[in-house]
Design a protein around this motif. Structure first.
Motif, mmCIF file in Angstrom:
data_model
loop_
_atom_site.group_PDB
_atom_site.id
_atom_site.type_symbol
_atom_site.label_atom_id
_atom_site.label_comp_id
_atom_site.label_asym_id
_atom_site.label_seq_id
_atom_site.Cartn_x
_atom_site.Cartn_y
_atom_site.Cartn_z
ATOM 1 N N GLU A 1 12.055 5.705 -4.762
ATOM 2 C CA GLU A 1 12.046 6.188 -6.186
ATOM 3 C C GLU A 1 11.026 7.323 -6.289
ATOM 4 O O GLU A 1 11.311 8.233 -7.278
ATOM 5 N N ILE A 2 9.766 7.245 -5.716
ATOM 6 C CA ILE A 2 8.903 8.136 -5.748
ATOM 7 C C ILE A 2 9.447 9.616 -5.326
ATOM 8 O O ILE A 2 9.330 10.613 -6.051
ATOM 9 N N ALA A 3 10.161 9.537 -4.366
ATOM 10 C CA ALA A 3 10.642 10.582 -3.794
ATOM 11 C C ALA A 3 11.827 11.587 -4.853
ATOM 12 O O ALA A 3 11.658 12.551 -4.598
ATOM 13 N N MET A 4 12.415 10.504 -5.264
ATOM 14 C CA MET A 4 13.742 10.740 -6.142
ATOM 15 C C MET A 4 12.839 11.285 -7.660
ATOM 16 O O MET A 4 13.770 11.574 -8.433
ATOM 17 N N GLY A 5 11.688 11.159 -7.943
ATOM 18 C CA GLY A 5 11.319 11.132 -9.351
ATOM 19 C C GLY A 5 11.615 10.115 -10.308
ATOM 20 O O GLY A 5 11.658 10.293 -11.489
ATOM 21 N N THR A 6 12.070 8.972 -9.715
ATOM 22 C CA THR A 6 12.746 7.963 -10.723
ATOM 23 C C THR A 6 11.822 6.871 -10.701
ATOM 24 O O THR A 6 11.828 5.702 -11.363
ATOM 25 N N PHE A 7 10.491 6.753 -10.098
ATOM 26 C CA PHE A 7 9.867 5.456 -9.953
ATOM 27 C C PHE A 7 9.140 5.110 -11.314
ATOM 28 O O PHE A 7 8.499 6.029 -11.976
ATOM 29 N N ASP A 8 9.306 3.780 -11.867
ATOM 30 C CA ASP A 8 8.707 3.400 -12.770
ATOM 31 C C ASP A 8 7.683 2.256 -12.574
ATOM 32 O O ASP A 8 8.084 0.985 -12.149
ATOM 33 N N TYR A 9 6.472 2.776 -12.626
ATOM 34 C CA TYR A 9 5.395 1.701 -12.090
ATOM 35 C C TYR A 9 5.403 0.264 -12.920
ATOM 36 O O TYR A 9 5.298 -0.686 -12.227
ATOM 37 N N GLY A 10 5.530 0.370 -14.061
ATOM 38 C CA GLY A 10 5.635 -0.797 -15.118
ATOM 39 C C GLY A 10 6.781 -1.485 -14.809
ATOM 40 O O GLY A 10 6.744 -2.862 -14.803
ATOM 41 N N LYS A 11 7.914 -1.155 -14.216
ATOM 42 C CA LYS A 11 9.075 -1.921 -13.867
ATOM 43 C C LYS A 11 8.769 -2.690 -12.688
ATOM 44 O O LYS A 11 9.211 -3.848 -12.602
ATOM 45 N N LYS B 1 -1.582 3.019 -16.595
ATOM 46 C CA LYS B 1 -2.046 4.520 -16.314
ATOM 47 C C LYS B 1 -0.855 5.437 -16.014
ATOM 48 O O LYS B 1 -0.723 6.540 -16.359
ATOM 49 N N PHE B 2 -0.108 4.802 -15.187
ATOM 50 C CA PHE B 2 1.137 5.588 -14.584
ATOM 51 C C PHE B 2 2.373 5.908 -15.564
ATOM 52 O O PHE B 2 3.425 6.819 -15.320
ATOM 53 N N SER B 3 2.469 4.642 -16.325
ATOM 54 C CA SER B 3 4.007 4.649 -16.968
ATOM 55 C C SER B 3 4.236 5.703 -17.857
ATOM 56 O O SER B 3 3.404 6.370 -18.523
ATOM 57 N N LYS B 4 5.498 6.193 -18.082
ATOM 58 C CA LYS B 4 6.107 7.140 -18.819
ATOM 59 C C LYS B 4 6.143 6.786 -20.367
ATOM 60 O O LYS B 4 6.304 7.420 -21.323
ATOM 61 N N ASN B 5 6.277 5.325 -20.391
ATOM 62 C CA ASN B 5 6.316 4.744 -21.773
ATOM 63 C C ASN B 5 5.391 3.520 -21.905
ATOM 64 O O ASN B 5 5.626 2.427 -21.632
ATOM 65 N N LYS B 6 4.119 3.965 -22.098
ATOM 66 C CA LYS B 6 3.019 2.839 -21.893
ATOM 67 C C LYS B 6 3.121 1.923 -23.133
ATOM 68 O O LYS B 6 2.995 0.583 -22.749
ATOM 69 N N GLY B 7 3.881 2.137 -24.168
ATOM 70 C CA GLY B 7 3.967 1.277 -25.076
ATOM 71 C C GLY B 7 4.949 0.083 -24.980
ATOM 72 O O GLY B 7 4.695 -0.997 -25.579
ATOM 73 N N SER B 8 5.802 0.234 -24.025
ATOM 74 C CA SER B 8 6.732 -0.731 -23.550
ATOM 75 C C SER B 8 6.099 -1.993 -22.799
ATOM 76 O O SER B 8 6.701 -2.976 -22.498
ATOM 77 N N LEU B 9 4.829 -1.844 -22.081
ATOM 78 C CA LEU B 9 4.175 -2.571 -21.506
ATOM 79 C C LEU B 9 3.068 -3.287 -22.323
ATOM 80 O O LEU B 9 2.481 -4.526 -21.598
ATOM 81 N N ILE B 10 2.787 -3.218 -23.576
ATOM 82 C CA ILE B 10 1.934 -3.817 -24.207
ATOM 83 C C ILE B 10 2.507 -4.576 -25.369
ATOM 84 O O ILE B 10 3.122 -3.665 -26.013
ATOM 85 N N ASP C 1 0.874 -1.180 0.028
ATOM 86 C CA ASP C 1 -0.050 -0.090 -0.040
ATOM 87 C C ASP C 1 0.812 1.333 0.038
ATOM 88 O O ASP C 1 1.738 1.353 0.809
ATOM 89 N N PHE C 2 0.768 2.187 -1.140
ATOM 90 C CA PHE C 2 1.637 3.380 -0.958
ATOM 91 C C PHE C 2 0.527 4.368 -1.993
ATOM 92 O O PHE C 2 -0.321 4.148 -2.579
ATOM 93 N N THR C 3 1.294 5.580 -1.755
ATOM 94 C CA THR C 3 0.725 6.723 -2.392
ATOM 95 C C THR C 3 1.463 7.332 -3.418
ATOM 96 O O THR C 3 2.597 7.298 -3.491
ATOM 97 N N TYR C 4 0.887 7.187 -4.828
ATOM 98 C CA TYR C 4 1.690 7.755 -5.835
ATOM 99 C C TYR C 4 0.974 8.706 -6.700
ATOM 100 O O TYR C 4 -0.296 8.490 -7.239
ATOM 101 N N MET C 5 1.472 10.008 -7.021
ATOM 102 C CA MET C 5 0.827 10.958 -7.832
ATOM 103 C C MET C 5 -0.776 11.331 -7.243
ATOM 104 O O MET C 5 -1.552 11.511 -8.074
ATOM 105 N N GLY C 6 -0.658 11.349 -5.865
ATOM 106 C CA GLY C 6 -1.916 11.556 -5.126
ATOM 107 C C GLY C 6 -2.946 10.614 -4.953
ATOM 108 O O GLY C 6 -4.082 10.864 -4.736
ATOM 109 N N GLN C 7 -2.618 9.428 -5.583
ATOM 110 C CA GLN C 7 -3.472 8.607 -5.606
ATOM 111 C C GLN C 7 -2.965 7.165 -4.708
ATOM 112 O O GLN C 7 -1.668 6.759 -4.771
ATOM 113 N N ARG C 8 -3.956 6.652 -4.045
ATOM 114 C CA ARG C 8 -3.540 5.418 -3.194
ATOM 115 C C ARG C 8 -3.509 4.021 -4.026
ATOM 116 O O ARG C 8 -4.473 4.179 -4.772
#
Length: 359
Positions: free
Chosen positions: A52-62, A72-81, A18-25
């Motif tokens: 990683e969230i605090a440093m701005g390097t968090f990659d949800y898909g990783k 939803k949160f990935s900066k490179n959505k195409g890499s996940l599909i 359980d964690f918060t990312y970009m204002g969302q639980r």
């Protein structure tokens, strides 16, 4: 649970982070048995995520590639599909708006060609060189077939671009291969007479009607008696049969009313002797059922008739070219001919049949 394990809790045979990312639980499940060791490892993973969230390097898909939040949160959505997943999703959407025969063609393209060639790539990996390399493996496929195969991929990547899953659509850099238009090689009246002399009964009626109506073979075998208006000398083209499946004509302009020429009308009068009480006008005499496809007509009727008449082989589609050329040669208005043929406008008539238009 100690402080280091805040936000980590066991649930059945798994562990929930359980964690918060970009204002969302966010809650993510780790499919591992919640032993003390596993819980400690999960706590360390959560701490790494928070760092990683605090440093701005968090990659949800990783961290959670299968999560809905990854896209939803990935900066490179195409890499996940993967291309395979995208193609299958596109097929599901296409099934709601396309004819069954069209979906059958799409399935063939997707499962026999596109997924084996490109399915393992992710959307952000596929590039034009992948398609160029595939072209070197297709053997003797015609340009038209290749274009048709690539159609679902083209549409899938187009949707991915519009959905902002990819920044560039590689298919925008790949033009469809050139298709040589089938050159009209119409039959003259002596050849028509010779071909019809080789036929009898329902077979003769079918081919005679084809020559003098301009209908496509799929439209011929889909023609119903209720579509014939003898009183006003009209044939209403509404249905077609493709691979045994009855469907509406391909385009809105394809749904048309064709003036009934005397020779076509005579063929219908003769055909009434055989199928007047049936739904469809033309039947296969061997089965006494509507024709299931044009390939049977070509093999059983068309090819033997041309051989017997000693006429150089031309496809059955040339009956349609013959119809158009006869009308134009007799001085018929090209706009009217376009309507009879089911063309949207007379541009195709001018392009394909220009030499038969009197100057």
């Amino acid at each position: 649970m100690d402080r280091g394990q805040t936000g980590v809790r066991p649930r059945n045979n798994s562990i929930v982070l359980d964690f918060t990312y970009m204002g969302q639980r966010c809650r993510e499940t780790l499919r591992v048995k919640p032993t003390k060791t596993a819980i400690r490892e999960a706590s360390r993973k959560r701490e790494a995520i928070l760092y990683e969230i605090a440093m701005g390097t968090f990659d949800y898909g990783k961290h959670f590639p299968s999560s809905k939040n990854a896209i939803k949160f990935s900066k490179n959505k195409g890499s996940l599909i993967t291309v395979e997943r995208a193609l299958k999703d596109w097929l599901k959407r296409a099934e709601k708006r396309c004819q069954r025969s069209t979906i059958r063609d799409y399935n063939s393209a997707v499962y026999y060609h596109l997924i084996p060639a490109f399915g393992s790539l992710t959307l952000d990996e596929i590039r034009k060189p992948h398609i160029d390399d595939w072209l070197d493996t297709v053997g003797n496929l015609s340009n038209k077939r290749i274009n048709n195969i690539l159609g679902p991929l083209r549409q899938t990547l187009k949707d991915a671009f519009y959905d902002e899953l990819i920044d560039v659509n590689p298919m925008d850099r790949f033009r469809n291969l050139r298709i040589d238009t089938r050159e009209p090689n119409p039959f003259n009246k002596d050849e028509i007479h010779s071909i019809l002399e080789q036929l009898q009964g329902q077979n003769k009626n079918l081919i005679q009607f084809a020559f003098w109506s301009g209908l496509r073979t799929s439209e011929l075998i889909g023609l119903r008696w209720k579509d014939i208006d003898f009183e006003n000398d009209k044939v209403h083209v509404r249905m077609a049969i493709v691979r045994g499946i009855e469907k509406t004509t391909k385009t809105t302009s394809g749904q048309r009313s064709v003036d009934l020429q005397p020779e076509a009308k005579a063929a219908l009068f003769e055909q009434q002797k055989y199928t007047n009480s049936s739904k469809h006008v033309f039947h296969d005499p061997k089965t006494d059922s509507p024709w299931s496809g044009d390939h049977i007509i070509r093999k059983r009727i068309w090819i033997p008739a041309l051989k017997a008449a000693d006429i150089t082989y031309r496809t059955p589609y040339q009956t349609r070219h013959t119809f158009a050329s006869m009308l134009l040669s007799s001085g018929s208005n090209p706009l009217w001919v376009a309507q009879q043929m089911g063309h949207k406008d007379w541009g195709m008539i001018r392009k394909v049949y220009g030499r038969w238009i009197p100057v």
